[in-house]
Design a protein around this motif. Structure first.
Motif, mmCIF file in Angstrom:
data_model
loop_
_atom_site.group_PDB
_atom_site.id
_atom_site.type_symbol
_atom_site.label_atom_id
_atom_site.label_comp_id
_atom_site.label_asym_id
_atom_site.label_seq_id
_atom_site.Cartn_x
_atom_site.Cartn_y
_atom_site.Cartn_z
ATOM 1 N N GLN A 43 0.813 -0.982 -0.274
ATOM 2 C CA GLN A 43 0.294 0.038 -0.136
ATOM 3 C C GLN A 43 1.117 1.583 0.185
ATOM 4 O OE1 GLN A 43 -3.170 -1.828 2.562
ATOM 5 N NE2 GLN A 43 -4.194 -0.069 2.143
ATOM 6 N N GLY A 44 1.966 1.130 -0.104
ATOM 7 C CA GLY A 44 2.987 1.915 -0.500
ATOM 8 C C GLY A 44 3.060 2.653 1.020
ATOM 9 N N LEU A 45 4.594 4.190 1.234
ATOM 10 C CA LEU A 45 5.398 4.398 2.406
ATOM 11 C C LEU A 45 3.883 4.691 3.058
ATOM 12 C CD1 LEU A 45 7.571 5.031 3.877
ATOM 13 C CD2 LEU A 45 7.985 6.145 2.900
ATOM 14 N N THR A 46 3.860 4.769 3.728
ATOM 15 C CA THR A 46 1.826 4.961 4.713
ATOM 16 C C THR A 46 2.675 5.602 5.778
ATOM 17 O OG1 THR A 46 1.824 3.378 5.927
ATOM 18 C CG2 THR A 46 0.201 2.586 3.692
ATOM 19 N N GLN A 47 1.793 6.471 6.222
ATOM 20 C CA GLN A 47 2.022 7.364 7.521
ATOM 21 C C GLN A 47 2.055 6.398 9.379
ATOM 22 O OE1 GLN A 47 2.781 10.346 8.327
ATOM 23 N NE2 GLN A 47 2.367 10.439 5.865
ATOM 24 N N GLY A 48 1.743 4.936 8.559
ATOM 25 C CA GLY A 48 1.530 3.916 10.043
ATOM 26 C C GLY A 48 3.402 3.026 9.598
ATOM 27 N N VAL A 49 3.671 3.046 8.543
ATOM 28 C CA VAL A 49 5.271 2.823 8.183
ATOM 29 C C VAL A 49 6.116 3.864 8.395
ATOM 30 C CG1 VAL A 49 6.815 1.915 6.754
ATOM 31 C CG2 VAL A 49 4.405 1.412 6.606
ATOM 32 N N ARG A 50 5.760 4.788 8.753
ATOM 33 C CA ARG A 50 6.260 5.975 8.700
ATOM 34 C C ARG A 50 6.833 6.206 10.274
ATOM 35 N NH1 ARG A 50 7.555 10.415 4.632
ATOM 36 N NH2 ARG A 50 5.810 9.478 2.913
ATOM 37 N N ALA A 51 5.339 5.736 10.912
ATOM 38 C CA ALA A 51 5.021 5.985 12.281
ATOM 39 C C ALA A 51 6.039 4.834 13.176
ATOM 40 C CB ALA A 51 3.579 6.136 12.923
ATOM 41 N N PHE A 52 6.182 3.724 12.636
ATOM 42 C CA PHE A 52 6.646 2.167 13.286
ATOM 43 C C PHE A 52 7.694 3.181 13.144
ATOM 44 C CE2 PHE A 52 9.040 -1.144 12.185
ATOM 45 C CZ PHE A 52 8.730 -1.676 13.553
ATOM 46 N N ALA A 53 8.754 3.075 11.954
ATOM 47 C CA ALA A 53 9.758 3.780 11.796
ATOM 48 C C ALA A 53 10.941 5.189 12.838
ATOM 49 C CB ALA A 53 11.016 4.376 10.392
ATOM 50 N N ASP A 54 9.401 5.699 12.734
ATOM 51 C CA ASP A 54 9.792 7.307 14.062
ATOM 52 C C ASP A 54 10.408 6.307 15.589
ATOM 53 O OD1 ASP A 54 10.231 9.338 12.112
ATOM 54 O OD2 ASP A 54 7.477 9.537 12.852
ATOM 55 N N ASP A 55 8.738 5.436 15.412
ATOM 56 C CA ASP A 55 9.402 4.550 17.101
ATOM 57 C C ASP A 55 11.172 3.832 16.790
ATOM 58 O OD1 ASP A 55 6.631 5.726 17.365
ATOM 59 O OD2 ASP A 55 5.678 3.244 17.012
ATOM 60 N N LEU A 56 10.840 3.046 15.945
ATOM 61 C CA LEU A 56 12.896 2.678 15.855
ATOM 62 C C LEU A 56 13.395 3.850 16.326
ATOM 63 C CD1 LEU A 56 12.574 0.171 13.266
ATOM 64 C CD2 LEU A 56 11.522 -0.470 15.335
ATOM 65 N N PRO A 59 -2.102 -13.405 18.353
ATOM 66 C CA PRO A 59 -3.751 -13.654 18.009
ATOM 67 C C PRO A 59 -3.970 -12.742 16.946
ATOM 68 C CG PRO A 59 -2.823 -13.046 20.344
ATOM 69 C CD PRO A 59 -1.552 -12.960 19.789
ATOM 70 N N GLY A 60 -4.980 -13.144 16.175
ATOM 71 C CA GLY A 60 -5.446 -12.617 15.050
ATOM 72 C C GLY A 60 -5.769 -13.335 13.736
ATOM 73 N N ASP A 61 -6.172 -12.219 13.244
ATOM 74 C CA ASP A 61 -6.238 -12.967 11.905
ATOM 75 C C ASP A 61 -5.640 -11.206 10.499
ATOM 76 O OD1 ASP A 61 -8.631 -10.651 11.602
ATOM 77 O OD2 ASP A 61 -9.371 -12.461 11.260
ATOM 78 N N GLN A 62 -5.284 -10.888 10.669
ATOM 79 C CA GLN A 62 -4.996 -9.005 10.300
ATOM 80 C C GLN A 62 -2.885 -9.322 9.745
ATOM 81 O OE1 GLN A 62 -6.463 -7.098 9.718
ATOM 82 N NE2 GLN A 62 -8.506 -8.490 10.781
ATOM 83 N N HIS A 63 -3.559 -8.811 8.263
ATOM 84 C CA HIS A 63 -1.270 -8.609 7.655
ATOM 85 C C HIS A 63 -1.112 -7.091 7.976
ATOM 86 C CE1 HIS A 63 1.039 -10.434 4.660
ATOM 87 N NE2 HIS A 63 0.937 -9.184 4.161
ATOM 88 N N TYR A 64 -1.681 -6.870 7.970
ATOM 89 C CA TYR A 64 -0.998 -5.217 8.197
ATOM 90 C C TYR A 64 -1.373 -4.764 10.173
ATOM 91 C CZ TYR A 64 0.520 -4.847 3.095
ATOM 92 O OH TYR A 64 0.530 -4.801 1.850
ATOM 93 N N PHE A 65 -1.254 -5.878 10.019
ATOM 94 C CA PHE A 65 -1.391 -5.031 11.581
ATOM 95 C C PHE A 65 -0.618 -4.017 12.818
ATOM 96 C CE2 PHE A 65 1.396 -8.868 12.379
ATOM 97 C CZ PHE A 65 2.179 -8.719 13.685
ATOM 98 N N ALA A 66 0.516 -3.768 11.814
ATOM 99 C CA ALA A 66 1.649 -3.071 12.902
ATOM 100 C C ALA A 66 1.340 -1.477 11.709
ATOM 101 C CB ALA A 66 2.664 -3.989 12.525
ATOM 102 N N ASP A 68 -3.782 -3.199 14.825
ATOM 103 C CA ASP A 68 -3.626 -4.099 16.271
ATOM 104 C C ASP A 68 -2.669 -3.264 17.523
ATOM 105 O OD1 ASP A 68 -3.509 -5.670 18.751
ATOM 106 O OD2 ASP A 68 -4.374 -7.196 17.494
ATOM 107 N N ALA A 69 -2.927 -2.524 17.995
ATOM 108 C CA ALA A 69 -1.875 -1.692 18.905
ATOM 109 C C ALA A 69 -1.596 -2.824 19.844
ATOM 110 C CB ALA A 69 -2.873 -1.065 19.667
ATOM 111 N N GLU A 70 -1.826 -3.675 20.581
ATOM 112 C CA GLU A 70 -1.738 -4.521 21.541
ATOM 113 C C GLU A 70 -0.579 -5.442 20.794
ATOM 114 O OE1 GLU A 70 -2.981 -8.574 24.326
ATOM 115 O OE2 GLU A 70 -4.498 -7.216 24.062
ATOM 116 N N ALA A 71 -0.658 -6.033 19.659
ATOM 117 C CA ALA A 71 0.188 -6.278 19.195
ATOM 118 C C ALA A 71 1.161 -5.940 18.613
ATOM 119 C CB ALA A 71 -0.271 -7.196 18.038
ATOM 120 N N THR A 72 1.194 -4.803 17.986
ATOM 121 C CA THR A 72 2.081 -3.909 17.259
ATOM 122 C C THR A 72 2.903 -4.025 18.541
ATOM 123 O OG1 THR A 72 1.206 -3.588 15.245
ATOM 124 C CG2 THR A 72 2.673 -1.605 16.379
#
Length: 193
Positions: free
Chosen positions: A11-24, A160-167, A175-179
Motif C-alpha cells: 500500500q506504499g510508504l503510509t503514515q503508519g510505516v513512517r510512524a513505525f520507523a519513528d518508533d525505532l 493472535p489475530g488474522d490481520q495482515h498489516y497489523f503494525a 492491532d495496537a496490542e500486537a504492535t
C-alpha cells in the motif's frame, strides 16, 4: 545504535510505516525508509499489488536492492509484506548484513523462490499473525519455520489475530496490542545485533 533499511508494504510508504520507523528512531536507531512507489499510496492491498504488477515484481524488488548501494553494508534489513522481497534478498546476498526483520511475509531458503541459504552470523526475526490468510494461508509461515529450524539466530513470533498489516497504525487492520509487543521485540533485537 543500529542502522536499518526499512521497506514499505504494497500500500506504499503510509503514515503508519513512517510512524513505525519513528518508533525505532526514538529507540536510538537510524532508519531509512525509501519510497519505492514515488509517493503513491493505495487504499487496498489489491490496488498496491496491481501497481507492482504493472511495474513488475522483479523490477520493484530491484529498486529496493539498489537503494542499499547508497548505504553502508552493516545494516539490518527490514520489510513489511511486499517489502520483505528486497529486505530478505539484501540480508541474504549483501555482505555485511547485521540482521533481518521480516514482517507478515517470508521467502523460503530452499527451492525455486529462494535467494540461497541463509548466511552465517545474520540474525533474523519473523513476525506474523497466527490466522493471517496471507502469511499462513500462502505458506510464508512454512518458510519462516524452515529458517528457524536451520538458522542459529532466528526467531518466529506469532500474534493472535488474522490481520495482515497489523503494525501499520494508519490502516484499519492495525492491532495496537500486537504492535506494542512487536515493537518491544524489534527494539531488543536492534539493541543486540
Amino acid at each position: 545504535m543500529t542502522e536499518v533499511l526499512l521497506f514499505h508494504h504494497a500500500q506504499g510508504l503510509t503514515q503508519g510505516v513512517r510512524a513505525f520507523a519513528d518508533d525505532l528512531r526514538a529507540g536510538g536507531h537510524i532508519v531509512h525508509t525509501p519510497d519505492l512507489f514515488d509517493g503513491r499510496t493505495f487504499q487496498s492491498i489489491d490496488e498496491g499489488i496491481a501497481y507492482i504488477g504493472e511495474i513488475g515484481f522483479d523490477e520493484m524488488r530491484e529498486r529496493g536492492v539498489l537503494v542499499a548501494d547508497e548505504l553502508p553494508p552493516e545494516l539490518v534489513y527490514a520489510g513489511f509484506s511486499f517489502g520483505v522481497l528486497p529486505a530478505q534478498k539484501l540480508a541474504q546476498i549483501r555482505p555485511g548484513a547485521r540482521g533481518a526483520l521480516l514482517f507478515y511475509s517470508c521467502l523460503p531458503i530452499t527451492g525455486e523462490w529462494a535467494f540461497g541459504p541463509w548466511p552465517d552470523g545474520v540474525a533474523v526475526q519473523i513476525h506474523g499473525m497466527e490466522n493471517d490468510s496471507i502469511f499462513v494461508g500462502e505458506g510464508d509461515i512454512d518458510s519462516a519455520r524452515e529458517i528457524v529450524e536451520k538458522v542459529e539466530d532466528a526467531e518466529l513470533f506469532l500474534y493472535p489475530g488474522d490481520q495482515h498489516y497489523f503494525a501499520d497504525s494508519s490502516l484499519p487492520s492495525y492491532d495496537a496490542e500486537a504492535t506494542a509487543l512487536l515493537t518491544i521485540r524489534v527494539l531488543e533485537f536492534l539493541d543486540r545485533v
